[in-house]
Design an enzyme around this catalytic site. Structure first.
Site, PDB file in Angstrom:
ATOM      1  N   GLY A  73       0.843  -1.173   0.000  1.00 16.11           N
ATOM      2  CA  GLY A  73       0.000   0.000   0.000  1.00 16.11           C
ATOM      3  C   GLY A  73       0.884   1.230   0.000  1.00 16.11           C
ATOM      4  O   GLY A  73       2.006   1.209  -0.515  1.00 16.11           O
ATOM      5  N   ILE A 121       2.504   2.800   2.485  1.00 12.59           N
ATOM      6  CA  ILE A 121       3.762   2.637   3.220  1.00 12.59           C
ATOM      7  C   ILE A 121       4.683   1.669   2.494  1.00 12.59           C
ATOM      8  O   ILE A 121       5.878   1.921   2.326  1.00 12.59           O
ATOM      9  CB  ILE A 121       3.491   2.168   4.662  1.00 12.59           C
ATOM     10  CG1 ILE A 121       2.695   3.223   5.427  1.00 12.59           C
ATOM     11  CG2 ILE A 121       4.807   1.876   5.385  1.00 12.59           C
ATOM     12  CD1 ILE A 121       2.204   2.762   6.791  1.00 12.59           C
ATOM     13  N   ARG A 126      -2.936  -8.330  -2.130  1.00 17.05           N
ATOM     14  CA  ARG A 126      -4.191  -8.912  -2.605  1.00 17.05           C
ATOM     15  C   ARG A 126      -4.542  -8.381  -3.984  1.00 17.05           C
ATOM     16  O   ARG A 126      -5.117  -9.089  -4.802  1.00 17.05           O
ATOM     17  CB  ARG A 126      -5.317  -8.599  -1.626  1.00 17.05           C
ATOM     18  CG  ARG A 126      -5.196  -9.360  -0.313  1.00 17.05           C
ATOM     19  CD  ARG A 126      -6.292  -9.003   0.654  1.00 17.05           C
ATOM     20  NE  ARG A 126      -7.605  -9.264   0.089  1.00 17.05           N
ATOM     21  CZ  ARG A 126      -8.651  -9.668   0.796  1.00 17.05           C
ATOM     22  NH1 ARG A 126      -8.525  -9.864   2.087  1.00 17.05           N
ATOM     23  NH2 ARG A 126      -9.810  -9.868   0.225  1.00 17.05           N
ATOM     24  N   THR A 127      -4.189  -7.119  -4.222  1.00 17.15           N
ATOM     25  CA  THR A 127      -4.458  -6.500  -5.516  1.00 17.15           C
ATOM     26  C   THR A 127      -3.146  -6.023  -6.122  1.00 17.15           C
ATOM     27  O   THR A 127      -2.397  -5.292  -5.483  1.00 17.15           O
ATOM     28  CB  THR A 127      -5.410  -5.295  -5.370  1.00 17.15           C
ATOM     29  OG1 THR A 127      -6.595  -5.717  -4.693  1.00 17.15           O
ATOM     30  CG2 THR A 127      -5.770  -4.718  -6.725  1.00 17.15           C
ATOM     31  N   ARG A 176       1.836  -4.973  12.657  1.00 15.82           N
ATOM     32  CA  ARG A 176       1.334  -5.282  13.990  1.00 15.82           C
ATOM     33  C   ARG A 176       1.962  -6.588  14.455  1.00 15.82           C
ATOM     34  O   ARG A 176       2.219  -7.490  13.663  1.00 15.82           O
ATOM     35  CB  ARG A 176      -0.202  -5.422  14.004  1.00 15.82           C
ATOM     36  CG  ARG A 176      -0.969  -4.127  13.811  1.00 15.82           C
ATOM     37  CD  ARG A 176      -0.842  -3.231  15.046  1.00 15.82           C
ATOM     38  NE  ARG A 176      -1.708  -2.059  14.970  1.00 15.82           N
ATOM     39  CZ  ARG A 176      -1.368  -0.887  14.454  1.00 15.82           C
ATOM     40  NH1 ARG A 176      -0.144  -0.732  13.951  1.00 15.82           N
ATOM     41  NH2 ARG A 176      -2.214   0.119  14.443  1.00 15.82           N
ATOM     42  N   GLU A 198       2.747  -5.129  23.732  1.00 17.60           N
ATOM     43  CA  GLU A 198       3.746  -4.059  23.741  1.00 17.60           C
ATOM     44  C   GLU A 198       3.674  -3.322  25.068  1.00 17.60           C
ATOM     45  O   GLU A 198       2.614  -2.784  25.389  1.00 17.60           O
ATOM     46  CB  GLU A 198       3.509  -3.084  22.579  1.00 17.60           C
ATOM     47  CG  GLU A 198       3.748  -3.704  21.223  1.00 17.60           C
ATOM     48  CD  GLU A 198       3.371  -2.800  20.060  1.00 17.60           C
ATOM     49  OE1 GLU A 198       3.659  -3.164  18.910  1.00 17.60           O
ATOM     50  OE2 GLU A 198       2.750  -1.729  20.308  1.00 17.60           O
ATOM     51  N   HIS A 228       7.605   0.383  18.929  1.00 12.52           N
ATOM     52  CA  HIS A 228       6.509   0.905  18.099  1.00 12.52           C
ATOM     53  C   HIS A 228       6.675   2.412  17.888  1.00 12.52           C
ATOM     54  O   HIS A 228       5.794   3.208  18.226  1.00 12.52           O
ATOM     55  CB  HIS A 228       5.151   0.591  18.729  1.00 12.52           C
ATOM     56  CG  HIS A 228       4.034   0.535  17.726  1.00 12.52           C
ATOM     57  ND1 HIS A 228       2.921  -0.252  17.902  1.00 12.52           N
ATOM     58  CD2 HIS A 228       3.859   1.169  16.542  1.00 12.52           C
ATOM     59  CE1 HIS A 228       2.105  -0.103  16.874  1.00 12.52           C
ATOM     60  NE2 HIS A 228       2.650   0.751  16.029  1.00 12.52           N
ATOM     61  N   GLY A 263       7.359   3.818  14.839  1.00  9.27           N
ATOM     62  CA  GLY A 263       7.309   4.080  13.410  1.00  9.27           C
ATOM     63  C   GLY A 263       6.833   5.474  13.049  1.00  9.27           C
ATOM     64  O   GLY A 263       7.269   6.048  12.055  1.00  9.27           O
TER      65      GLY A 263
END
Length: 332
Positions: free
Chosen positions: A159, A161, A181-182, A243, A272, A291, A293
């Site tokens: 996607g 990111i 998926r696409t 995740r 976490e 975490h 990011g």
């Protein structure tokens, strides 16, 4: 006389779940803020006044008990992209809209993914520890890393990111594979030199570095387990910025201990933080960040500004720029 501002519920300033003070000032320009601890002192008094719930670091949690105490609530605005912490159908069922803040987090998350990949491959943390150790008088020649330039990168979830990670990887002359998926357009693929793998197994077998960038859904929970890890090269590194629940952590520990894969670099775990005795914390071939990011000042400000934009649209009866109606099982 100044017009009375709309009330909004927020977490706190500072602390584990709080905003930087300068970010709260942005919200204060448009909303009358009530902090969660203050709200809890008298929910019956404060609840009916609140039209907006701002969630920062998933807090205050949008639990049914809280939502039902906010009869005037119009919107729940969550900072960040992930919505796995929200029961969107339930919230919508209360007549309340939901919004998140996509786009603004993409660059910082992609930057960290590359940082984790590079730090793990080139043993940057280990090198730092040797360099600052008071017992170091000679530089060991045994601190050998893995070549990044010209290696094969597999991106699971191409996607926004994932695509930005591909853009950065192109600068390292990496061969880029992706599974989604696409399939993306030919123009998108050509721009970054990416090749589509219809089979996840094929990507895992061919990649030197595998980066996970999927949303957490019922389809992606446990996506990488014993079987998937066994398909990876023993010289390969797994990077996860999605995740923690996407990876079977017990299987990951086994693969790292047995030499099934070379290393793992993780910005996300489950839970976490991990329990302090968790085996992942003691493995020399694991790099973990807490975490972070999206943790840059520019991104944090951008998130708050986008939260504000969605909240103002909701209270003014306008379409939300980033409304989430139902959780869709698409990869990022």
């Amino acid at each position: 006389m100044e017009e009375e501002k709309t009330w909004a519920l927020v977490s706190e300033i500072g602390g584990n779940y709080g905003y930087l003070e300068e970010l709260v000032d942005i919200l204060k320009q448009h909303f009358q803020l009530i902090y969660y601890k203050e709200f809890l002192q008298n929910p019956a008094l404060h609840g009916p006044k609140i039209h907006v719930l701002f969630m920062w670091k998933y807090f205050p949690e949008a639990k049914p008990s809280l939502l039902r105490s906010l009869p005037s609530l119009k919107v729940v605005v969550s900072g960040g992209v992930g919505i796995d912490h929200l029961d969107v159908p339930f919230i919508n069922g209360l007549g309340v809209k939901v919004a998140n803040t996509p786009g603004v987090v993409s660059n910082s998350t992609a930057d960290l993914a590359m940082g984790l990949l590079l730090a793990s491959a080139r043993k940057i943390l280990e090198g730092h520890q040797i360099a600052v150790d008071p017992k170091t008088f000679h530089i060991p020649q045994s601190l050998m890393g893995v070549e990044v330039t010209g290696s094969t990168l597999g991106i699971i979830g191409m996607g926004e990111i994932g695509y930005k990670i591909a853009q950065r990887s192109k600068g390292f002359e990496m061969k880029i594979l992706y599974h989604n998926r696409t399939r993306r357009s030919v123009d998108d693929e050509t721009a970054v030199g990416a090749s589509y793998c219809q089979s996840l197994d094929d990507l895992l077998r061919r990649s030197d570095f595998v980066v996970i960038v999927v949303k957490l859904t019922s389809d992606t929970a446990g996506l990488i387990g014993h079987r998937e890890l066994s398909l990876m090269k023993p010289t390969a590194t797994l990077v996860n910025v999605s995740r923690g629940q996407v990876v079977d952590q017990d299987a990951l520990v086994q693969a790292l201990q047995s030499g099934g894969i070379c290393a793992a670099a993780l910005d996300v775990t489950h839970p976490e933080p991990l329990p302090r005795d968790h085996p992942l914390l003691g493995l020399p071939n694991v790099l973990i960040t807490p975490h972070t990011g999206i943790n840059t000042y520019g991104t944090a400000r951008g998130i708050v500004e986008k939260m504000l934009e969605n909240a103002l649209a909701a209270v003014n009866g306008l379409p939300l720029p980033n409304e989430v109606k139902l959780q869709r099982h698409n990869e990022c």
